[in-house]
Design an enzyme around this catalytic site. Structure first.
Site, PDB file in Angstrom:
ATOM      1  NE  ARG A 108     -20.600 -25.719 -30.974  1.00 51.26           N
ATOM      2  CZ  ARG A 108     -20.717 -24.727 -30.107  1.00 51.26           C
ATOM      3  NH1 ARG A 108     -21.224 -23.572 -30.492  1.00 51.26           N
ATOM      4  NH2 ARG A 108     -20.353 -24.893 -28.860  1.00 51.26           N
TER       5      ARG A 108
ATOM      6  CE  LYS B  63     -17.240 -13.646 -16.243  1.00 55.43           C
ATOM      7  NZ  LYS B  63     -18.684 -13.370 -16.110  1.00 55.43           N
TER       8      LYS B  63
ATOM      9  N   GLY C   3     -15.981 -24.063 -26.796  1.00 54.73           N
ATOM     10  CA  GLY C   3     -16.067 -23.511 -28.139  1.00 54.73           C
ATOM     11  C   GLY C   3     -14.785 -22.841 -28.597  1.00 54.73           C
TER      12      GLY C   3
ATOM     13  N   GLY D 175     -19.858 -25.090 -22.166  1.00 56.25           N
ATOM     14  CA  GLY D 175     -20.657 -24.906 -20.960  1.00 56.25           C
ATOM     15  C   GLY D 175     -21.320 -26.204 -20.530  1.00 56.25           C
TER      16      GLY D 175
HETATM   17  P1  ADP Z   1     -13.908 -21.884 -24.071  1.00 53.75           P
HETATM   18  O1  ADP Z   1     -14.870 -21.287 -25.073  1.00 53.75           O
HETATM   19  O2  ADP Z   1     -12.963 -22.856 -24.711  1.00 53.75           O
HETATM   20  O3  ADP Z   1     -14.599 -22.434 -22.863  1.00 53.75           O
HETATM   21  P2  ADP Z   1     -13.425 -19.331 -22.835  1.00 53.75           P
HETATM   22  O4  ADP Z   1     -14.622 -18.797 -23.518  1.00 53.75           O
HETATM   23  O5  ADP Z   1     -13.458 -19.502 -21.378  1.00 53.75           O
HETATM   24  O6  ADP Z   1     -12.963 -20.703 -23.537  1.00 53.75           O
HETATM   25  O7  ADP Z   1     -12.181 -18.357 -23.106  1.00 53.75           O
HETATM   26  C1  ADP Z   1     -11.685 -18.099 -24.386  1.00 53.75           C
HETATM   27  C2  ADP Z   1     -11.075 -16.733 -24.446  1.00 53.75           C
HETATM   28  O8  ADP Z   1     -10.140 -16.525 -23.410  1.00 53.75           O
HETATM   29  C3  ADP Z   1     -10.315 -16.513 -25.732  1.00 53.75           C
HETATM   30  O9  ADP Z   1     -11.023 -15.599 -26.532  1.00 53.75           O
HETATM   31  C4  ADP Z   1      -8.965 -15.958 -25.297  1.00 53.75           C
HETATM   32  O10 ADP Z   1      -8.536 -14.857 -26.048  1.00 53.75           O
HETATM   33  C5  ADP Z   1      -9.248 -15.551 -23.863  1.00 53.75           C
HETATM   34  N1  ADP Z   1      -8.022 -15.478 -23.051  1.00 53.75           N
HETATM   35  C6  ADP Z   1      -7.110 -16.441 -22.845  1.00 53.75           C
HETATM   36  N2  ADP Z   1      -6.082 -15.985 -22.109  1.00 53.75           N
HETATM   37  C7  ADP Z   1      -6.349 -14.686 -21.845  1.00 53.75           C
HETATM   38  C8  ADP Z   1      -5.658 -13.649 -21.128  1.00 53.75           C
HETATM   39  N3  ADP Z   1      -4.487 -13.878 -20.551  1.00 53.75           N
HETATM   40  N4  ADP Z   1      -6.258 -12.446 -21.066  1.00 53.75           N
HETATM   41  C9  ADP Z   1      -7.442 -12.213 -21.655  1.00 53.75           C
HETATM   42  N5  ADP Z   1      -8.134 -13.139 -22.341  1.00 53.75           N
HETATM   43  C10 ADP Z   1      -7.602 -14.355 -22.433  1.00 53.75           C
HETATM   44 MG    MG Z   2     -15.956 -19.435 -25.029  1.00 54.00          MG
END
Ligand code: ADP
Ligand code: MG
Length: 404
Positions: free
Chosen positions: A37, A202, A360, A384
């Site tokens: 960033r 999520k 992120g 987001g």
């Molecule tokens: P981004 O920031 O790219 O939008 P998110 O914040 O939605 O992504 O999710 C990232 C997190 O999801 C990571 O910290 C990762 O460890 C977690 N994650 C991925 N697969 C699983 C899983 N099967 N169970 C629990 N957490 C998970």
């Molecule tokens: Mg995230």
């Protein structure tokens, strides 16, 4: 209407220009673990420096509680910025206090100061309009114009993003312009086949984007923590894996909608199930419809997509002309559960077309796994914000810059 550009601000020579960046980098023991960033902010900052502006950089970092909290100081970021700009960068130990106003007053043309974390001030994120407006008014005394370039925060109605842009002459920086350019290509007539890959932790965060994208895409690949809610929606047991029970009906609705529209929702056929949520947990690959038959029974936790699924996802990605990926396929922070994320990232680098990484954690994952930024069509700095844009939502931080 389109975004007001830097040119709309006229000559910036000798002017104090506040730049709202998103320098919310991951820190571990005061060390920046991913400076993506900070790098992304450079084109705008260099342009302003060359134009002879007096540059006042502001950003948030982490989620301090509206009061100073040393662990969220921007000082290490100011240091890194100085290295990347290859010139001294001053640092003010407050945001709108004496240190900031002194540091800004001392700026010569082409010089840069970073003021302390915006969120050390309750007004930045206050729910109350008047409180945000009051804080924006204080910030406004530090500049003659605002360049808004924190793409990661344009979906938030916060003082430095929204109210400040109403008070000062304001325009979008080059990062925001670049991000929107790419997101536009994802929404306006993308080349087909168009594949979206969703993962992360999520489901509820990402459902909006699924409903908006269903009419536009050819297939959606589902991995990460959210895959278990999809498997459960199809009637499979998921042991102790992440599950959002209150989303099951919504997910069933999407599955039905997708089928009707001829959009493929591709779910894993195998997953990596671990004995516990830890880096060195015993683990095994099992069929997606037999998760509770793993050696760990009902206490098993799915932490990655399996090898067969990773190969199917990689193929689907490589066969596409447009790919948007948000959310890691597994708990990539633990090397034993990073293979699915790595396979997807690798495939994305091989796309003959536009391959975009958004989010992120996803951006941090590809860098941590050893990929270089320029191997991808684009790495978005805002998870987001890009999701909300793709959902078709109005983003306040863009509207205030003339976007409609
Ligand atoms: P981004 O920031 O790219 O939008 P998110 O914040 O939605 O992504 O999710 C990232 C997190 O999801 C990571 O910290 C990762 O460890 C977690 N994650 C991925 N697969 C699983 C899983 N099967 N169970 C629990 N957490 C998970
Ligand atoms: Mg995230």
């Amino acid at each position: 209407m389109t975004l007001r550009t830097l040119e709309s601000l006229g000559s910036l020579e000798g002017k104090r220009v506040i730049v709202r960046c998103d320098l919310n980098v991951p820190l571990k023991d005061g060390v920046i673990t991913d400076d993506g960033r900070v790098r992304a902010s450079l084109p705008t900052l260099n342009t302003l420096i060359e134009a002879g502006a007096r540059v006042v950089v502001c950003s948030h970092l982490g989620r301090p509680d509206g009061a100073p909290d040393p662990q969220y100081s921007l000082e290490p970021v100011a240091k890194r910025l100085s290295e990347l700009l290859d010139q001294p960068v001053a640092f003010a130990s407050d945001t709108v206090g004496e240190s900031a106003s002194d540091a800004v007053a001392a700026l010569e043309d082409g010089e840069v100061v970073v003021i302390e974390n915006l969120r050390f001030n309750a007004g930045e994120t206050a729910k109350d309009d008047a409180a945000r407006k009051a804080f924006a008014g204080e910030l406004a005394t530090l500049g003659d114009a605002l360049v808004s370039d924190g793409f990661g925060v344009v979906h938030r109605k916060q003082a430095s993003v929204y109210e400040l842009a109403e008070i000062l002459p304001s325009a979008a920086g080059l990062l925001i312009a670049t991000e929107l350019d790419v997101l536009d290509r994802l929404t306006e007539s993308p080349e087909r086949p168009y594949t979206v890959v969703l993962g992360g932790s999520k489901v509820s965060d990402k459902l909006g984007v699924i409903s908006h994208l269903l009419p536009r895409v050819d297939r959606i690949l589902v991995g990460g923590g959210m895959l278990f809610t999809f498997l459960a929606a199809q009637g499979h047991a998921v042991a102790s894996s992440l599950l959002e029970k209150d989303q099951l009906d919504t997910v069933r609705g999407y599955l039905a909608d997708a089928e009707e529209r001829g959009v493929e929702i591709v779910l894993p056929t195998d997953v990596v199930v671990a004995e516990s949520f830890s880096a060195d947990a015993a683990h095994e690959i099992v069929a997606a419809d037999a998760i509770e038959e793993s050696p760990f029974g009902t206490s098993g936790i799915g932490l990655d997509i399996g090898a067969e699924t990773a190969a199917v996802f990689a193929q689907a990605i490589c066969d596409s002309k447009t790919v948007f990926w948000n959310g890691p396929m597994g708990v990539f922070e633990f090397p034993a559960f990073a293979a699915g994320t790595k396979a997807v990232a690798q495939a994305l680098t091989e796309v003959d077309g536009l391959g975009v990484v958004g989010g992120g954690d996803s951006a941090a994952a590809v860098r941590q796994l050893g990929f270089a930024d320029d191997q991808f069509g684009h790495i978005s700095t805002g998870g987001g914000a890009s999701l909300e844009f793709l959902e078709g939502k109005k983003l306040p931080g863009l509207e205030v810059l003339g976007w409609a």
